[in-house]
Each structure stands twice: as structure tokens, then as C-alpha cells.
Design an enzyme around this catalytic site. Structure first.
Site, PDB file in Angstrom:
ATOM      1  N   ASN A 143       0.971  -1.280  -0.211  1.00  0.00           N
ATOM      2  CA  ASN A 143      -0.119   0.066   0.062  1.00  0.00           C
ATOM      3  C   ASN A 143       0.928   1.287   0.010  1.00  0.00           C
ATOM      4  OD1 ASN A 143      -2.768   0.911   2.219  1.00  0.00           O
ATOM      5  ND2 ASN A 143      -2.405   1.224   0.180  1.00  0.00           N
TER       6      ASN A 143
ATOM      7  N   CYS B 284      -6.532   4.758   8.142  1.00  0.00           N
ATOM      8  CA  CYS B 284      -5.611   4.071   7.320  1.00  0.00           C
ATOM      9  C   CYS B 284      -4.755   3.249   8.106  1.00  0.00           C
ATOM     10  CB  CYS B 284      -4.840   4.981   6.316  1.00  0.00           C
ATOM     11  SG  CYS B 284      -3.594   4.247   4.976  1.00  0.00           S
ATOM     12  N   GLY B 285      -5.076   2.030   7.977  1.00  0.00           N
ATOM     13  CA  GLY B 285      -4.031   1.168   9.060  1.00  0.00           C
ATOM     14  C   GLY B 285      -2.732   0.811   8.449  1.00  0.00           C
ATOM     15  N   ASN B 286      -2.436   0.744   7.099  1.00  0.00           N
ATOM     16  CA  ASN B 286      -1.288   0.421   6.642  1.00  0.00           C
ATOM     17  C   ASN B 286      -0.388   2.035   6.725  1.00  0.00           C
ATOM     18  OD1 ASN B 286      -1.247  -2.162   5.768  1.00  0.00           O
ATOM     19  ND2 ASN B 286      -2.343  -1.401   3.902  1.00  0.00           N
TER      20      ASN B 286
ATOM     21  N   ASN C 250     -13.610   4.438   8.656  1.00  0.00           N
ATOM     22  CA  ASN C 250     -13.986   4.562   7.170  1.00  0.00           C
ATOM     23  C   ASN C 250     -14.745   3.369   6.811  1.00  0.00           C
ATOM     24  OD1 ASN C 250     -12.115   2.462   7.676  1.00  0.00           O
ATOM     25  ND2 ASN C 250     -10.840   3.189   5.795  1.00  0.00           N
TER      26      ASN C 250
ATOM     27  N   ASN D 169     -14.884   1.342   0.740  1.00  0.00           N
ATOM     28  CA  ASN D 169     -13.991   0.668   0.289  1.00  0.00           C
ATOM     29  C   ASN D 169     -14.647  -0.973   0.227  1.00  0.00           C
ATOM     30  OD1 ASN D 169     -11.416   2.139   0.870  1.00  0.00           O
ATOM     31  ND2 ASN D 169     -12.815   2.592   3.017  1.00  0.00           N
TER      32      ASN D 169
ATOM     33  N   GLU E   7     -10.077   0.343  -3.147  1.00  0.00           N
ATOM     34  CA  GLU E   7     -10.270   1.401  -2.126  1.00  0.00           C
ATOM     35  C   GLU E   7     -10.867   2.650  -2.503  1.00  0.00           C
ATOM     36  OE1 GLU E   7      -7.111   2.582   0.187  1.00  0.00           O
ATOM     37  OE2 GLU E   7      -5.902   0.756   0.329  1.00  0.00           O
ATOM     38  N   ARG E   8     -11.745   3.026  -1.772  1.00  0.00           N
ATOM     39  CA  ARG E   8     -12.430   4.352  -1.802  1.00  0.00           C
ATOM     40  C   ARG E   8     -11.304   5.419  -2.125  1.00  0.00           C
ATOM     41  NH1 ARG E   8     -15.253   7.660   2.897  1.00  0.00           N
ATOM     42  NH2 ARG E   8     -13.382   7.401   4.030  1.00  0.00           N
TER      43      ARG E   8
ATOM     44  N   CYS F  57      -4.936  -3.322   1.854  1.00  0.00           N
ATOM     45  CA  CYS F  57      -5.610  -2.309   2.610  1.00  0.00           C
ATOM     46  C   CYS F  57      -5.991  -2.603   4.278  1.00  0.00           C
ATOM     47  CB  CYS F  57      -6.851  -2.034   1.886  1.00  0.00           C
ATOM     48  SG  CYS F  57      -8.270  -0.798   2.873  1.00  0.00           S
ATOM     49  N   GLY F  58      -5.197  -2.086   4.945  1.00  0.00           N
ATOM     50  CA  GLY F  58      -5.112  -2.443   6.750  1.00  0.00           C
ATOM     51  C   GLY F  58      -6.525  -2.257   7.064  1.00  0.00           C
TER      52      GLY F  58
HETATM   53  N1  LIG Z   1      -9.205   4.443   0.991  1.00  0.00           N
HETATM   54  C1  LIG Z   1      -9.490   4.256   2.442  1.00  0.00           C
HETATM   55  C2  LIG Z   1      -8.524   4.977   3.426  1.00  0.00           C
HETATM   56  C3  LIG Z   1      -7.251   4.126   3.388  1.00  0.00           C
HETATM   57  C4  LIG Z   1      -7.414   2.740   3.623  1.00  0.00           C
HETATM   58  C5  LIG Z   1      -6.255   1.869   3.559  1.00  0.00           C
HETATM   59  N2  LIG Z   1      -5.300   2.104   2.573  1.00  0.00           N
HETATM   60  C6  LIG Z   1      -5.863   1.171   5.039  1.00  0.00           C
HETATM   61  O1  LIG Z   1      -4.880   0.698   4.976  1.00  0.00           O
HETATM   62  O2  LIG Z   1      -6.776   1.247   5.895  1.00  0.00           O
HETATM   63  C7  LIG Z   1     -10.835   5.441   2.589  1.00  0.00           C
HETATM   64  O3  LIG Z   1     -10.970   6.285   1.798  1.00  0.00           O
HETATM   65  O4  LIG Z   1     -11.595   5.105   3.402  1.00  0.00           O
END
Ligand SMILES: N[C@H](CCC[C@H](N)C(=O)O)C(=O)O
Length: 301
Positions: free
Chosen positions: A15, A76-78, A163, A197, A215-216, A224-225
Site C-alpha cells: 500500500n 488508514c491502517g497501513n 471509514n 472501500n 479502495e475508496r 488495505c489495512g
Molecule cells: N481509501 C480508504 C483510506 C485508506 C485505507 C487503507 N489504505 C488502509 O490501509 O486502511 C478510505 O478512503 O476509507
């Protein structure tokens, strides 16, 4: 005030994350800067994690999260694991408390270099995910994509990890679905007023899942974490697994896993996994103009 700030190109299971140091500044990374950075093949990213001075007592920083389309994200976990690694390298500290728009996150870097983040409690209330329709049981909502009489994907679990997420349970390899086609249709489906997402998840054992996410605001990402957290919670919520699982992120490069525990005592979701620094530079947070300065590589030589 300098026109540029330090940033690091990092990743969490592939990511793509830009960690931008906005401490001591009153401004924010602009959506225009995000879109410009993502348009450059050398700085294209999935999320920007902008580190700001703390706003709340007892926190180390406020983290502002932007997707590559310039939209804001609440979690955003990652990316959070990448921020922990960057600040641990800077300060020598191992434990941190961050604030995001979704709330307070506690995180710690372990001796083996992996990082655990307490992602908080999942939210199941239909109107807080949010969904456009009232569902008393959001573990399986009425939504399908594909032919009416033979939908390709249907009946996802919906929840928020700060999210919005929709988890579609599938019984084939998650890489065998045309997520590049279905992802944007579902991300922007009227059922999700704030978009969502979209994750395909397959149970591979009583303690393991495989996931793949559209991913959104970022599209197909390698990992995606928060989606991994959502898939783990959904699996436990629907009796597919227990509350502690290993997530094999199907598209992660290199192949890697996240460990997720939906903790019994307080319903918090604890995500543990790696983070990786790639290179550093400086950027203008209003325009996205950047230059590379591999200070850490220089120091290492
Ligand atoms: N695109 C996601 C945010 C990043 C999530 C993802 N990269 C993670 O590691 O959680 C959103 O708009 O809710």
C-alpha cells in the site's frame, strides 16, 4: 515558513504511502498537491499521512489522511504503521498515540520491527457506516452486482472502521474476480452516501482469510489495512472464523500477512504487520512539487 516540508515514501504490504511532516505549520497538504503527486509516476501513492502538531492532550500528533484522488479518509491502517515506523526512527520511542478524525489510535513498534495499531471499535449501525437504507443487521445487507438472476457479488457485510467498508464473501480465488470493473461501481453505489472501500474475502482456514480491496478514493491497491480489519470482524461476526485471524493480502508485494484480533474484552481491533521505508525527499504541501533527498541512505553510507 519554508515552502517545503520533509516526506518519506513508504509502504505497508505494498500500500503506497507518503508520510508528510507538517508539524509546526498552520497549513495542510492540499487536495491539489495530492492529485499532482499521484500524477507523477515517481511519487504516485494510495494515501498521504500528514503528521500535524497534536490537537488533543495525551496525543503525539494529529494525522490528516488524504487519498490519491484528493479526498479525505478517516482511517488508514497501513499508513498508520508507516507513521509509527517513521516516528520511532526519529525519536527512538516505540509507543505512540495519534488522533485522526475518527478518534484516538494507540500504536507500538515491537522489537521484531512489526507494528501493532489499536484501530478502535468497529461500528455496525447502518446510519454510522453510513448506508443509505436502514438495515437492522448490517452483517449481510441487500446489495448485488452483475446479472439480476445470477449476481457476481452480493449480500456484503457492511461496517465502519472509522471509514466505510463492504466485505463480499466469495468462494473462489479473490484474484479471479474483475474487481477493476466492479470496484468503482460498488465504491460509488447509491447505498454508500460517503462511498465505500470494497473488499473480496475468502475463508482459507478456521484462522485465516485472503482479501483483495478496491479502495475508496484510491482504486485497486496492493493492500488495505482497515479492510483487513473489517474482513476479520465480519468473519467473526458471521461465524466464519474466531476473533483472531491471519489475513493473507492476495495482491501484497512481497506476499505478506496481517494479524488481526477483534479483542473480546473491549471489542477493539488490533492490527499487527510490517511497514517499509523506501526513500525521502521534500515537497511543497500546496502544489505537490517535490525533490528527492535520501538523507537516511546518505547517513547509512
Ligand atoms: N481509501 C480508504 C483510506 C485508506 C485505507 C487503507 N489504505 C488502509 O490501509 O486502511 C478510505 O478512503 O476509507
Amino acid at each position: 515558513m519554508s515552502a517545503t516540508v520533509e516526506f518519506a515514501r513508504m509502504n505497508g504490504l505494498g500500500n503506497k504511502i507518503l508520510v508528510v511532516d507538517m508539524r509546526g505549520r498552520p497549513d495542510k497538504v492540499t487536495p491539489a498537491a495530492a492529485v499532482a503527486l499521484n500524477a507523477d509516476p515517481q511519487t504516485e501513492f494510495d494515501q498521504i499521512m500528514a503528521i500535524h502538531d497534536p490537537k488533543a492532550d495525551g496525543t503525539d500528533a494529529f494525522i490528516d489522511i488524504l487519498n490519491s484522488d484528493g479526498s479525505k479518509a478517516q482511517a488508514c491502517g497501513n499508513g498508520t504503521r508507516c507513521v509509527v515506523q517513521a516516528l520511532a526512527a526519529e525519536t527512538g520511542r516505540k509507543a505512540f498515540t495519534f488522533q485522526t478524525v475518527a478518534g484516538i489510535l494507540n500504536a507500538v513498534e515491537h522489537e521484531d520491527g512489526t507494528i501493532s495499531v489499536d484501530m478502535g471499535r468497529p461500528v455496525f449501525n447502518w446510519d454510522r457506516i453510513p448506508l443509505a437504507e436502514e438495515f437492522h443487521d448490517t452483517s449481510r445487507i441487500e446489495l448485488q452486482i452483475g446479472p439480476i438472476d445470477n449476481p457476481v457479488l452480493h449480500s456484503p457485510s457492511a461496517m465502519s472502521m472509522g471509514n466505510p467498508h463492504a466485505i463480499f464473501w466469495v468462494d473462489r480465488d479473490v484474484m479471479s474476480y474483475d474487481l477493476a470493473r466492479f470496484g468503482p461501481l460498488l465504491e460509488n453505489h447509491p447505498m454508500f452516501p460517503e462511498r465505500a472501500n470494497i473488499t473480496l474475502a475468502q475463508v482459507t482456514s478456521p484462522t485465516s482469510l485472503t482479501t483483495r480491496t478496491w479502495e475508496r478514493g484510491a482504486g485497486l491497491t496492493l493492500a488495505c489495512g482497515s479492510a483487513a480489519c473489517s474482513a476479520a470482524v465480519s468473519a467473526a461476526r458471521t461465524g466464519r472464523t474466531g476473533r483472531t485471524v491471519t489475513i493473507n493480502v492476495a495482491s501484497a508485494k512481497p506476499p505478506a500477512t496481517l494479524s488481526i484480533e477483534w479483542r473480546e474484552r473491549d471489542d477493539h481491533v488490533i492490527m499487527t504487520g510490517p511497514a517499509e521505508w523506501e526513500w525521502s525527499g521534500r515537497l511543497d504541501p500546496s502544489t505537490g512539487l517535490w525533490s528527492r533527498e535520501d538523507t537516511r541512505e546518505a547517513e547509512a553510507q
